[in-house]
Write an enzyme that holds these catalytic residues in place. Structure first.
Site, PDB file in Angstrom:
ATOM      1  N   ARG A 181     -13.618  -7.831   2.714  1.00  7.71           N
ATOM      2  CA  ARG A 181     -12.218  -7.615   2.267  1.00  7.71           C
ATOM      3  C   ARG A 181     -11.492  -8.683   2.685  1.00  7.71           C
ATOM      4  O   ARG A 181     -10.717  -9.148   1.853  1.00  7.71           O
ATOM      5  CB  ARG A 181     -11.671  -6.352   3.131  1.00  7.71           C
ATOM      6  CG  ARG A 181     -12.483  -5.089   2.984  1.00  7.71           C
ATOM      7  CD  ARG A 181     -12.239  -4.428   1.456  1.00  7.71           C
ATOM      8  NE  ARG A 181     -10.869  -4.411   1.151  1.00  7.71           N
ATOM      9  CZ  ARG A 181      -9.789  -3.618   1.413  1.00  7.71           C
ATOM     10  NH1 ARG A 181     -10.149  -2.637   2.073  1.00  7.71           N
ATOM     11  NH2 ARG A 181      -8.729  -3.936   1.087  1.00  7.71           N
ATOM     12  N   ASP A 202     -17.285   8.033  -0.579  1.00  8.23           N
ATOM     13  CA  ASP A 202     -15.652   7.726   0.133  1.00  8.23           C
ATOM     14  C   ASP A 202     -15.590   9.163   0.873  1.00  8.23           C
ATOM     15  O   ASP A 202     -16.094  10.214   0.528  1.00  8.23           O
ATOM     16  CB  ASP A 202     -14.886   7.431  -1.001  1.00  8.23           C
ATOM     17  CG  ASP A 202     -13.552   7.126  -0.489  1.00  8.23           C
ATOM     18  OD1 ASP A 202     -13.243   6.944   0.693  1.00  8.23           O
ATOM     19  OD2 ASP A 202     -12.346   6.906  -1.413  1.00  8.23           O
ATOM     20  N   ARG A 255       1.094  -1.158  -0.121  1.00 11.79           N
ATOM     21  CA  ARG A 255       0.130  -0.142   0.184  1.00 11.79           C
ATOM     22  C   ARG A 255       0.956   1.234  -0.010  1.00 11.79           C
ATOM     23  O   ARG A 255       1.836   1.458   0.749  1.00 11.79           O
ATOM     24  CB  ARG A 255      -0.960  -0.142   1.333  1.00 11.79           C
ATOM     25  CG  ARG A 255      -1.653   1.274   1.405  1.00 11.79           C
ATOM     26  CD  ARG A 255      -2.511   1.370   2.595  1.00 11.79           C
ATOM     27  NE  ARG A 255      -3.750   0.714   2.209  1.00 11.79           N
ATOM     28  CZ  ARG A 255      -4.971   0.947   2.740  1.00 11.79           C
ATOM     29  NH1 ARG A 255      -4.960   1.885   3.627  1.00 11.79           N
ATOM     30  NH2 ARG A 255      -6.084   0.341   2.458  1.00 11.79           N
ATOM     31  N   CYS A 300     -16.287   2.570   1.578  1.00 13.81           N
ATOM     32  CA  CYS A 300     -15.106   1.739   1.588  1.00 13.81           C
ATOM     33  C   CYS A 300     -14.584   1.549   2.993  1.00 13.81           C
ATOM     34  O   CYS A 300     -14.087   0.744   3.390  1.00 13.81           O
ATOM     35  CB  CYS A 300     -14.108   1.808   0.718  1.00 13.81           C
ATOM     36  SG  CYS A 300     -13.667   3.773   0.579  1.00 13.81           S
ATOM     37  N   GLN A 337     -10.179  -3.761  -2.888  1.00 11.89           N
ATOM     38  CA  GLN A 337     -11.463  -2.984  -2.477  1.00 11.89           C
ATOM     39  C   GLN A 337     -12.590  -3.596  -3.546  1.00 11.89           C
ATOM     40  O   GLN A 337     -13.653  -3.873  -2.762  1.00 11.89           O
ATOM     41  CB  GLN A 337     -11.397  -1.750  -2.210  1.00 11.89           C
ATOM     42  CG  GLN A 337     -12.653  -0.986  -1.891  1.00 11.89           C
ATOM     43  CD  GLN A 337     -12.928  -1.102  -0.196  1.00 11.89           C
ATOM     44  OE1 GLN A 337     -12.002  -1.049   0.684  1.00 11.89           O
ATOM     45  NE2 GLN A 337     -14.266  -1.346  -0.009  1.00 11.89           N
ATOM     46  N   HIS A 355      -7.840   1.009  -6.317  1.00 11.13           N
ATOM     47  CA  HIS A 355      -7.999   0.006  -4.906  1.00 11.13           C
ATOM     48  C   HIS A 355      -8.656  -1.172  -5.283  1.00 11.13           C
ATOM     49  O   HIS A 355      -9.481  -1.491  -5.229  1.00 11.13           O
ATOM     50  CB  HIS A 355      -8.631   1.128  -4.017  1.00 11.13           C
ATOM     51  CG  HIS A 355      -8.553   0.507  -2.585  1.00 11.13           C
ATOM     52  ND1 HIS A 355      -7.978  -0.544  -2.060  1.00 11.13           N
ATOM     53  CD2 HIS A 355      -9.358   0.796  -1.522  1.00 11.13           C
ATOM     54  CE1 HIS A 355      -7.956  -0.764  -0.846  1.00 11.13           C
ATOM     55  NE2 HIS A 355      -8.850   0.388  -0.302  1.00 11.13           N
TER      56      HIS A 355
HETATM   57  N1   CP Z   1     -11.179   0.416   2.944  1.00  6.36           N
HETATM   58  C1   CP Z   1      -9.972   0.411   3.280  1.00  6.36           C
HETATM   59  O1   CP Z   1      -8.937   0.057   2.537  1.00  6.36           O
HETATM   60  O2   CP Z   1      -9.534   0.617   4.504  1.00  6.36           O
HETATM   61  P1   CP Z   1      -8.289   0.600   5.384  1.00  6.36           P
HETATM   62  O3   CP Z   1      -7.754   2.179   4.700  1.00  6.36           O
HETATM   63  O4   CP Z   1      -8.500   0.788   6.689  1.00  6.36           O
HETATM   64  O5   CP Z   1      -7.389  -0.362   4.994  1.00  6.36           O
HETATM   65  N1  NVA Z   2      -9.747   7.263  -1.140  1.00  9.63           N
HETATM   66  C1  NVA Z   2      -9.434   6.857  -0.134  1.00  9.63           C
HETATM   67  C2  NVA Z   2      -9.850   5.298   0.441  1.00  9.63           C
HETATM   68  C3  NVA Z   2      -9.466   4.898   1.719  1.00  9.63           C
HETATM   69  C4  NVA Z   2      -9.804   3.428   1.926  1.00  9.63           C
HETATM   70  C5  NVA Z   2      -8.153   7.041   0.404  1.00  9.63           C
HETATM   71  O1  NVA Z   2      -7.222   6.975  -0.447  1.00  9.63           O
HETATM   72  O2  NVA Z   2      -7.540   7.726   1.384  1.00  9.63           O
END
Ligand code: CP
Ligand code: NVA
Length: 336
Positions: A316, A231, A108, A271, A138, A135
């Site tokens: 997830r 989101d 990530r 999400c 997700q 993502h």
């Molecule tokens: N939805 C999601 O990716 O959550 P986190 O940022 O907690 O991993």
């Molecule tokens: N768009 C958000 C998603 C988090 C799961 C971010 O990138 O912070």
């Protein structure tokens, strides 16, 4: 005998065919059943899995950890301050080192190029746990949730309300269209998706019959919704844009006035994490300085019977498990 998934990375959804994505979703549903029935599925027994995080995470980290354990593999978390990546060591060298020890790598981070570079040099599967652009893990959970709710995906109407340029919006627009879902992105002019993302979605739409739509008219967009998705207004890494986003996105909040416009049954998707009350330090700050207590979704809608965000969160784990098992488990899959 190998299978079409074995050894592949999951850097972004478009590296897979729509049929392959649909297979991953069905396999995720199958693994959820195995877990609920207590049937063991240690397809990665003896493997070691690296969890590399340059941004914070609750769901993705927890999902990879539990999924790895359920598959019989050992997960190891490496946080951004723990290792040399980016600071003293290049992505390529890091990929070669980690790939020589681990059997698979979750990553990530910020730019998509990093996860692509890791995938190119690691010689083991690399799974994208979120980048600024995509993502993908997700998406498997989200369309799995829609399949649980509606039985099939083809022809569903999913309306995303909010920042149309972020990772989740791009992934929803393109993945949804690949899977036959009519995805509408409802965003203010300045936050509409990039033209390249729109073009790609339209291209997939010709194949699948789905009709991607881009609009700033949220009031009209939601009328035929099966699912409303939102989101955060500011994604990780762009916190300095907060004040501007507040102004732009307030009219795109999911609230009772908006959902009253929907003609049939619908569900809420998010999400997570979500800003729907003042129970976090950040939302306290926003409340104090901007007099806003709820952001992308009101607390009422977040807690309503239509809400499915915690089902998505659980999924997830099952879907990440499916992705790891399919790409690293030498499973018998004659055809997809
Ligand atoms: N939805 C999601 O990716 O959550 P986190 O940022 O907690 O991993
Ligand atoms: N768009 C958000 C998603 C988090 C799961 C971010 O990138 O912070």
């Amino acid at each position: 005998m190998s299978n079409v998934f074995q050894g592949r990375s999951f850097a972004k959804e478009i590296d897979y065919t729509p049929q392959e994505l649909a297979y991953i979703i069905d396999f995720s549903l199958h693994l959820k059943q195995l877990k609920k029935k207590g049937i063991p599925h240690e397809y990665l027994k003896g493997q070691n899995i690296c969890l590399l995080f340059e941004k914070t995470s609750t769901r993705t980290r927890a999902a990879f950890t539990v999924a790895a354990n359920d598959l019989g593999a050992a997960p190891e978390y490496l946080g951004t301050n723990d290792i040399q990546l980016g600071n003293k060591e290049s992505v390529q060298d890091t990929a070669r080192v980690l790939g020589s020890m681990f059997d698979g790598i979750e990553y990530r981070g910020y730019d998509q190029d990093v996860v692509e570079e890791l995938a190119k040099h690691a010689k083991v599967p690399v799974w994208n746990g979120l980048s600024n652009q995509w993502h993908p893990t997700q998406m498997i959970a989200d369309f799995m949730t829609l399949k649980e709710e509606f039985g099939e995906l083809q022809g569903l109407n999913l309306i995303y309300c909010g920042d149309g340029r972020n990772n989740v919006a791009r992934s929803l627009l393109i993945t949804g269209t690949m899977l036959g879902v009519n995805v509408t992105i409802a965003s203010p002019q300045r936050l509409l998706p990039e033209q390249s993302a729109i073009d790609l979605a339209k291209q997939y739409g010709e194949e699948t019959g789905a009709e991607p739509m881009i609009t700033s008219d949220i009031q009209q967009a939601v009328v035929n919704a099966d699912a409303l998705y939102t989101d955060v207004w500011v994604s990780m890494g762009e916190e300095d844009k907060f004040q501007d986003r507040l102004r732009l996105l307030e009219p795109y909040q999911i609230n009772r006035q908006l959902t009253d416009r929907i003609e049939g049954d619908w569900i809420l998707m998010h999400c997570l994490p979500a800003f729907h009350d003042t129970a976090t330090d950040f939302s306290q700050y926003v409340s104090k300085h901007f007099d806003i207590q709820e952001m992308e979704v009101t607390d009422e809608i977040f807690r309503s019977d239509q809400a499915r965000q915690f089902q998505q969160a659980e999924n997830r784990m099952h879907s990440i498990k499916a992705i790891m098992a399919l790409t690293n488990g030498n499973l018998f899959i004659p055809r997809v």
